[in-house]
Design a protein around this motif. Structure first.
Motif, PDB file in Angstrom:
ATOM      1  N   CYS A 127      43.219  23.557  43.450  1.00 40.23           N
ATOM      2  CA  CYS A 127      42.730  24.767  44.125  1.00 40.23           C
ATOM      3  C   CYS A 127      42.792  25.980  43.200  1.00 40.23           C
ATOM      4  O   CYS A 127      41.884  26.808  43.181  1.00 40.23           O
ATOM      5  N   LEU A 128      43.857  26.082  42.411  1.00 35.65           N
ATOM      6  CA  LEU A 128      43.978  27.207  41.479  1.00 35.65           C
ATOM      7  C   LEU A 128      42.914  27.139  40.384  1.00 35.65           C
ATOM      8  O   LEU A 128      42.543  28.170  39.810  1.00 35.65           O
ATOM      9  N   ALA A 129      42.423  25.939  40.095  1.00 32.88           N
ATOM     10  CA  ALA A 129      41.424  25.783  39.034  1.00 32.88           C
ATOM     11  C   ALA A 129      40.120  26.512  39.359  1.00 32.88           C
ATOM     12  O   ALA A 129      39.379  26.891  38.451  1.00 32.88           O
ATOM     13  N   GLY A 151      41.722  39.585  45.953  1.00 30.39           N
ATOM     14  CA  GLY A 151      40.908  38.667  45.171  1.00 30.39           C
ATOM     15  C   GLY A 151      40.274  39.354  43.986  1.00 30.39           C
ATOM     16  O   GLY A 151      40.094  40.579  43.972  1.00 30.39           O
ATOM     17  N   TYR A 152      39.906  38.548  42.976  1.00 29.03           N
ATOM     18  CA  TYR A 152      39.253  39.091  41.792  1.00 29.03           C
ATOM     19  C   TYR A 152      37.743  38.986  41.943  1.00 29.03           C
ATOM     20  O   TYR A 152      37.201  37.893  42.111  1.00 29.03           O
ATOM     21  N   ASN A 153      37.074  40.132  41.899  1.00 31.85           N
ATOM     22  CA  ASN A 153      35.612  40.183  41.959  1.00 31.85           C
ATOM     23  C   ASN A 153      35.092  40.179  40.525  1.00 31.85           C
ATOM     24  O   ASN A 153      35.127  41.201  39.841  1.00 31.85           O
ATOM     25  N   LEU A 213      44.967  28.742  49.712  1.00 31.90           N
ATOM     26  CA  LEU A 213      45.280  27.363  50.098  1.00 31.90           C
ATOM     27  C   LEU A 213      46.275  26.731  49.141  1.00 31.90           C
ATOM     28  O   LEU A 213      47.131  25.926  49.545  1.00 31.90           O
ATOM     29  N   ALA A 214      46.186  27.118  47.850  1.00 26.59           N
ATOM     30  CA  ALA A 214      47.091  26.553  46.838  1.00 26.59           C
ATOM     31  C   ALA A 214      48.554  26.856  47.164  1.00 26.59           C
ATOM     32  O   ALA A 214      49.447  26.072  46.818  1.00 26.59           O
ATOM     33  N   GLY A 245      36.860  32.346  44.797  1.00 27.25           N
ATOM     34  CA  GLY A 245      38.035  31.498  44.566  1.00 27.25           C
ATOM     35  C   GLY A 245      39.275  31.972  45.291  1.00 27.25           C
ATOM     36  O   GLY A 245      40.329  31.314  45.219  1.00 27.25           O
ATOM     37  N   PHE A 246      39.184  33.094  46.043  1.00 32.07           N
ATOM     38  CA  PHE A 246      40.377  33.648  46.693  1.00 32.07           C
ATOM     39  C   PHE A 246      40.894  32.742  47.803  1.00 32.07           C
ATOM     40  O   PHE A 246      42.111  32.574  47.964  1.00 32.07           O
ATOM     41  N   THR A 247      39.991  32.141  48.573  1.00 32.80           N
ATOM     42  CA  THR A 247      40.438  31.230  49.630  1.00 32.80           C
ATOM     43  C   THR A 247      41.137  30.016  49.031  1.00 32.80           C
ATOM     44  O   THR A 247      42.162  29.551  49.558  1.00 32.80           O
TER      45      THR A 247
END
Length: 537
Positions: free
Chosen positions: A455-457, A483-485, A443-444, A437-439
């Protein structure tokens, strides 16, 4: 039972349709990310319930008893299917994006804002996001990138990632990869002689004989290669009369042009349908024969060259003016090639074990390489054309053999393998971006419409499925720019640690979600056909 029309207008129509969209999205979004949940799916019949983590297959089983709500279900299922067909993955992301976009923008419509203006603003915003996505994307560098993408798509199964990396090294990133059942529990990889290209039967689903995979699959098949437009009955009937096919005949037609809406394709489709149904005439003779028609890949002169390559690789002769042949006059015994097996989908064709004369095939490959060697060093486009021809006839086909301890485990593993294959192929086409979800989070930052929340969702849902507070996770991403892994519960440079997504999957998910939102917002009424008993639910 009598059919009637159910008509809903305005807010009521949109409310019921949205309820169907929310139903699908709410069920499948729990599967997103490495700590996503499974969903039990059961159909009427003798088969046991199946535990699934694949949004596409879960969505396919969702229905609602209310016909109007079910229309909303069908709308989201269709756009998710489109994402899966084009990119091979991204069903769940598409559903989440579409749900948030519709929810947010519908509120604006209900306040009196013009839906057309909202739609146009979304499309303008999307264009900016896609430009940024292209900038963030990186091409696949080596088999390690394929391993990482496939591992993530295979629900973090490293054995799946290893298998795809091995295939990449043996047959190349653009080759066909098939998943086959095995009695072994371990995954085994095999590379065999084969041909693969990105053209299939399109929307002509009458050729499908494997409904589970939506493919046309045939063994010991004759292959007709035609460098001319095959449109009308007169183009193909004289050849078929000379061939005199029976129920045992299998025929693949690859033509320069073969529009599915015109007579020639309809003749093939009709014969295939008769054979599938096992129909006979009054004397008891079999009707129809098994066949499938596809257009050749590429365009213009390159298409003609590839048709010649395919004829050589299958042991046939291309029916073309260059070879002094027309389809009406061609002798089937002289021009038809053969193959051990053919698998055709809506947009791909795989030919295994073509009956090529090896010396003739090697001469063709050497000729292509010789023409490449004569190119100017900067002739990139022409070089890519020749590389594409070599890829089609000489790269081979990879087969992944996999089994499981139980039938349920076998099927679930095959679904994950097929997801991984499609994700790896998409990565090879358009590159890779940071996953998790980092990309979408990056983009958000550029989005000015409801696309920001949509996008944040994605990273929010990944965090929630991992049992985390999504607000806290997003705030920490803002603070660290990492990013969160969800798998390791750490904030990391996700590209460096191998958490990757196919750029194509992200692009197609965004485009299809925005497309559905525009369609939904501009809907003023719903006219649904239903059985009379359904209307009383």
């Amino acid at each position: 039972m009598r059919k009637i029309k159910i008509i809903k207008q305005g807010r009521e129509a949109r409310r019921l349709l949205k309820e169907g969209i929310d139903l699908v999205a709410d069920v499948i979004k729990t599967t997103l990310g490495p700590k996503g949940r499974n969903v039990i799916v059961e159909r009427l019949g003798p088969l046991p319930p199946r535990s699934m983590n694949d949004g596409y297959y879960i969505a396919d089983h969702i229905e609602h008893k209310d016909p109007v709500i079910n229309a909303g279900v069908a709308m989201l299922k269709e756009v998710c299917k489109k994402t899966n067909d084009v990119a091979g993955d991204g069903t769940t992301s598409t559903a989440i994006l579409a749900q948030v976009l519709i929810d947010r923008e519908l509120r604006e419509v209900e306040k009196g804002k013009n839906p057309i203006d909202i739609k146009l603003a979304l499309e303008r915003d999307l264009e900016k996001l896609l430009q940024e996505l292209s900038r963030l994307s990186q091409p696949v560098a080596d088999s390690n990138d394929i391993r990482r993408v496939a591992t993530i798509a295979g629900n973090n199964d490293e054995s799946i990632g290893d298998a795809l990396a091995e295939i990449y090294e043996k047959v190349g990133k653009n080759a066909s990869i098939l998943v086959e059942k095995s009695n072994e529990s371990a995954i085994r990889v095999e590379a065999i002689k084969g041909i693969y290209f990105n053209k299939g039967f399109g929307d002509a689903r009458v050729f499908v004989n494997n409904s589970a995979r939506m493919t046309a699959e045939h063994r010991d098949i004759k292959i007709l290669i035609v460098d001319e437009k095959v449109e009308y009955a007169d183009d193909i009937v004289p050849f078929l009369e000379k061939l005199n096919p029976d129920r045992g005949t299998r025929l693949l037609v690859i033509a320069n042009e073969m529009p599915i809406s015109l007579d020639a394709m309809n003749i093939l489709g009709h014969n295939n349908a008769l054979a599938l149904r096992g129909e006979r005439d009054k004397e008891g003779n079999d009707l129809g024969f098994f066949c499938v028609g596809v257009e050749a890949p590429e365009f213009g002169p390159t298409r003609a060259e590839i048709l010649e390559d395919l004829a050589v690789a299958t042991g046939g002769i291309c029916v073309s003016k260059q070879n002094g042949l027309t389809l009406k006059d061609a002798d089937p015994k002289k021009v038809l090639g053969r193959a051990e097996k053919v698998i055709v989908t809506s947009n791909t064709t795989t030919i295994i074990g073509g009956n090529a004369n090896q010396a003739r095939l090697e001469r063709q490959i050497e000729m292509i390489k010789g023409e490449m060697a004569q190119l100017h060093v900067n002739a990139k486009i022409t070089r890519e054309k020749y590389e594409g021809r070599l890829q089609v006839i000489s790269a081979g086909v990879g087969i992944i053999h996999a089994g499981g301890a139980t039938e349920m485990e076998n099927k679930e593993r095959h679904l994950r393998l097929e997801d991984a294959v499609l994700a790896a192929r998409a990565a090879g086409e358009e590159g890779i971006s940071a996953g998790g979800g980092f990309t979408y989070w990056r983009l958000a930052k550029l989005a000015k419409t409801a696309l920001r929340e949509a996008c944040l969702a994605i990273p929010e849902q990944v965090a929630e499925n991992a049992g985390k507070n999504s607000t806290v996770i997003l705030q920490e991403m803002e603070n660290t720019n990492l990013g969160y892994n969800a798998l390791t519960d750490k904030f990391e440079d996700l590209k460096e640690t191998g958490v990757l997504d196919s750029t194509k999957v992200i692009r197609v998910a965004l485009q299809n979600a925005v497309s559905l939102t525009g369609l939904f917002l501009t809907t003023s009424a719903a006219v649904i056909e239903a059985e009379e008993s359904e209307a009383q639910v």
